[in-house]
Write a protein that holds these residues in place. Structure first.
Motif, PDB file in Angstrom:
ATOM      1  N   ALA A 252      32.990  42.388  36.481  1.00 17.31           N
ATOM      2  CA  ALA A 252      32.704  42.897  35.143  1.00 17.31           C
ATOM      3  C   ALA A 252      31.450  43.753  35.131  1.00 17.31           C
ATOM      4  O   ALA A 252      31.395  44.807  34.477  1.00 17.31           O
ATOM      5  CB  ALA A 252      32.571  41.733  34.165  1.00 17.31           C
ATOM      6  N   ALA A 253      30.417  43.339  35.860  1.00 14.94           N
ATOM      7  CA  ALA A 253      29.162  44.074  35.859  1.00 14.94           C
ATOM      8  C   ALA A 253      29.323  45.462  36.453  1.00 14.94           C
ATOM      9  O   ALA A 253      28.676  46.418  35.998  1.00 14.94           O
ATOM     10  CB  ALA A 253      28.101  43.291  36.629  1.00 14.94           C
ATOM     11  N   THR A 254      30.171  45.611  37.458  1.00 19.64           N
ATOM     12  CA  THR A 254      30.329  46.915  38.103  1.00 19.64           C
ATOM     13  C   THR A 254      31.083  47.908  37.227  1.00 19.64           C
ATOM     14  O   THR A 254      31.067  49.109  37.510  1.00 19.64           O
ATOM     15  CB  THR A 254      31.056  46.775  39.448  1.00 19.64           C
ATOM     16  OG1 THR A 254      32.326  46.140  39.241  1.00 19.64           O
ATOM     17  CG2 THR A 254      30.241  45.965  40.425  1.00 19.64           C
ATOM     18  N   LEU A 255      31.737  47.441  36.166  1.00 20.95           N
ATOM     19  CA  LEU A 255      32.462  48.348  35.281  1.00 20.95           C
ATOM     20  C   LEU A 255      31.531  49.125  34.360  1.00 20.95           C
ATOM     21  O   LEU A 255      31.855  50.230  33.922  1.00 20.95           O
ATOM     22  CB  LEU A 255      33.464  47.561  34.421  1.00 20.95           C
ATOM     23  CG  LEU A 255      34.576  46.830  35.163  1.00 20.95           C
ATOM     24  CD1 LEU A 255      35.349  45.942  34.211  1.00 20.95           C
ATOM     25  CD2 LEU A 255      35.503  47.824  35.845  1.00 20.95           C
ATOM     26  N   GLU A 256      30.379  48.547  34.058  1.00 21.53           N
ATOM     27  CA  GLU A 256      29.473  49.171  33.087  1.00 21.53           C
ATOM     28  C   GLU A 256      28.968  50.517  33.598  1.00 21.53           C
ATOM     29  O   GLU A 256      28.373  50.612  34.671  1.00 21.53           O
ATOM     30  CB  GLU A 256      28.288  48.255  32.792  1.00 21.53           C
ATOM     31  CG  GLU A 256      27.379  48.809  31.709  1.00 21.53           C
ATOM     32  CD  GLU A 256      26.280  47.841  31.314  1.00 21.53           C
ATOM     33  OE1 GLU A 256      25.497  48.159  30.400  1.00 21.53           O
ATOM     34  OE2 GLU A 256      26.203  46.754  31.925  1.00 21.53           O
ATOM     35  N   GLY A 257      29.245  51.573  32.815  1.00 18.35           N
ATOM     36  CA  GLY A 257      28.760  52.897  33.154  1.00 18.35           C
ATOM     37  C   GLY A 257      29.413  53.522  34.368  1.00 18.35           C
ATOM     38  O   GLY A 257      28.924  54.535  34.885  1.00 18.35           O
ATOM     39  N   LEU A 258      30.531  52.963  34.841  1.00 20.58           N
ATOM     40  CA  LEU A 258      31.192  53.492  36.043  1.00 20.58           C
ATOM     41  C   LEU A 258      31.760  54.878  35.763  1.00 20.58           C
ATOM     42  O   LEU A 258      32.573  55.061  34.855  1.00 20.58           O
ATOM     43  CB  LEU A 258      32.303  52.542  36.477  1.00 20.58           C
ATOM     44  CG  LEU A 258      32.957  52.804  37.827  1.00 20.58           C
ATOM     45  CD1 LEU A 258      31.994  52.475  38.963  1.00 20.58           C
ATOM     46  CD2 LEU A 258      34.240  51.971  37.969  1.00 20.58           C
ATOM     47  N   ALA A 259      31.327  55.868  36.528  1.00 20.47           N
ATOM     48  CA  ALA A 259      31.794  57.238  36.325  1.00 20.47           C
ATOM     49  C   ALA A 259      33.227  57.392  36.824  1.00 20.47           C
ATOM     50  O   ALA A 259      33.654  56.695  37.749  1.00 20.47           O
ATOM     51  CB  ALA A 259      30.883  58.211  37.058  1.00 20.47           C
TER      52      ALA A 259
END
Length: 349
Positions: A252-259
């Motif tokens: 979930a954390a890696t999804l935030e702001g993922l270009a």
């Protein structure tokens, strides 16, 4: 027919208030998430590719306890042709990442038993990916009052699904997270068609309704999909950060702001091509010294054994993400679905 008319007809046919379907993400569709989508007027879903019949029945029972007789989609993978494969090179590479495999588990679920369990569950729709139902299976679903939604990635696949009796095609564009739904296991890398090219191409050729899947995370993209010929959308990545999804915190954390350009396609988790986040594990399989992942399902089974043993550098879960992952919201799923449709309605002619 106008986009609004198409939407109205589709929603009436399938008991919806909004033209939003939850993507049937195997392992990331708890009953609470599906019920939240249904409660907002959409269609809940579960991917049951890894589930034995008893687990399918239990999941549906939990969903019905929460959502009553709300619309529901259950998704099955059409099995790949048998492909015996040695996995020594792949196992040695996983060993080099610091892991140790657990003993091989017992046999996984058998497709015919899964299909029969879905028929008994009586969902609104059974959806398929990686291929088509047989004529006998399509007739059995029809006789049970269950619609067939067939996932396609090209016009040829869509026309084949329509000829085979699919009630709806789910047009999966290259932007979508998770597994590519190509009928040919080897064709994933060669079917990278974006939504803006795929939808009009299908809409001009098909008679059955089209559900758009890929990069739909807000009202603008929902309205665009409907304008291009879809009758509804299917959203997965857009719901992964909602509290009901309950996915692994690291994922979930890696999804935030993922270009958009920061997602990749990989066969490292299952042997089938899929779009996800370039974790250290995924990047390791792209190194020059890495072997090619084993064919599906051998790679999936091998990875599962290393997760069950000493995992080392093996990701705990598959970090799937579509190209619009950075726009996923953290509000409750029902609010996300309702907001998307409100925004879309203000943009449709």
């Amino acid at each position: 027919m106008s986009a609004r008319d198409r939407v109205g007809s589709f929603c009436t046919r399938y008991g919806l208030r909004v033209p939003v379907l939850e993507a049937p993400m195997a392992g990331a569709c708890p009953p609470g998430l599906a019920a939240a989508v249904a409660g907002a007027g959409g269609m809940g879903a579960s991917g049951v590719v890894n589930d034995h019949p008893e687990k399918i029945a239990d999941w549906v029972r939990s969903y019905r306890d929460l959502a009553g007789d709300a619309p529901l989609q259950l998704n099955l993978w059409i099995p790949d042709p048998p492909a015996p494969a040695a996995v020594d090179a792949q196992a040695a590479f996983l060993d080099s990442l610091g892991g140790t495999a657990a003993p091989a588990p017992g046999p996984g679920p058998e497709f015919t038993a899964q299909f029969d369990a879905v028929l008994r569950a009586r969902p609104t729709a059974v959806s398929t990916i990686m291929g088509l139902l047989t004529p006998e299976q399509a007739a059995a679903a029809r006789d049970a009052g269950i619609a067939w939604f067939a996932t396609v990635t090209t016009l040829d696949e869509a026309l084949a699904a329509e000829r085979a009796g699919a009630d709806v095609v789910v047009a999966q564009a290259m932007e979508a997270g998770g597994h590519r739904g190509t009928t040919d296991p080897a064709a994933g890398e060669d079917t990278s068609v974006g939504m803006f090219a795929l939808l009009p191409w299908l809409a001009d050729a098909l008679r059955v309704p089209i559900v758009a899947a890929g990069a739909v995370t807000d009202g603008r993209s929902l309205a665009a999909a409907l304008t291009l010929g879809a009758t509804a959308v299917q959203v997965g990545t857009a719901l992964l950060r909602t509290p009901e999804a309950g996915i692994d915190a690291g994922w979930a954390a890696t999804l935030e702001g993922l270009a958009p350009e920061d997602t990749v396609t990989t066969r490292a988790y299952t042997g089938r091509l899929a779009r996800g986040i370039p974790t250290d594990y995924v990047r390791a399989w792209a190194r020059p010294d890495a072997p090619a992942p084993a064919p599906y399902p051998h790679q999936r089974h091998l990875v599962a054994r290393y997760r069950a043993g000493e995992r080392g550098g093996v990701d705990r879960v598959n970090h799937w993400a579509g190209q619009a992952a950075g726009r996923a919201r953290t509000e409750p799923a029902g609010e996300v679905v309702a907001w998307m449709w409100r925004e879309a309605q203000g943009l449709l002619p």
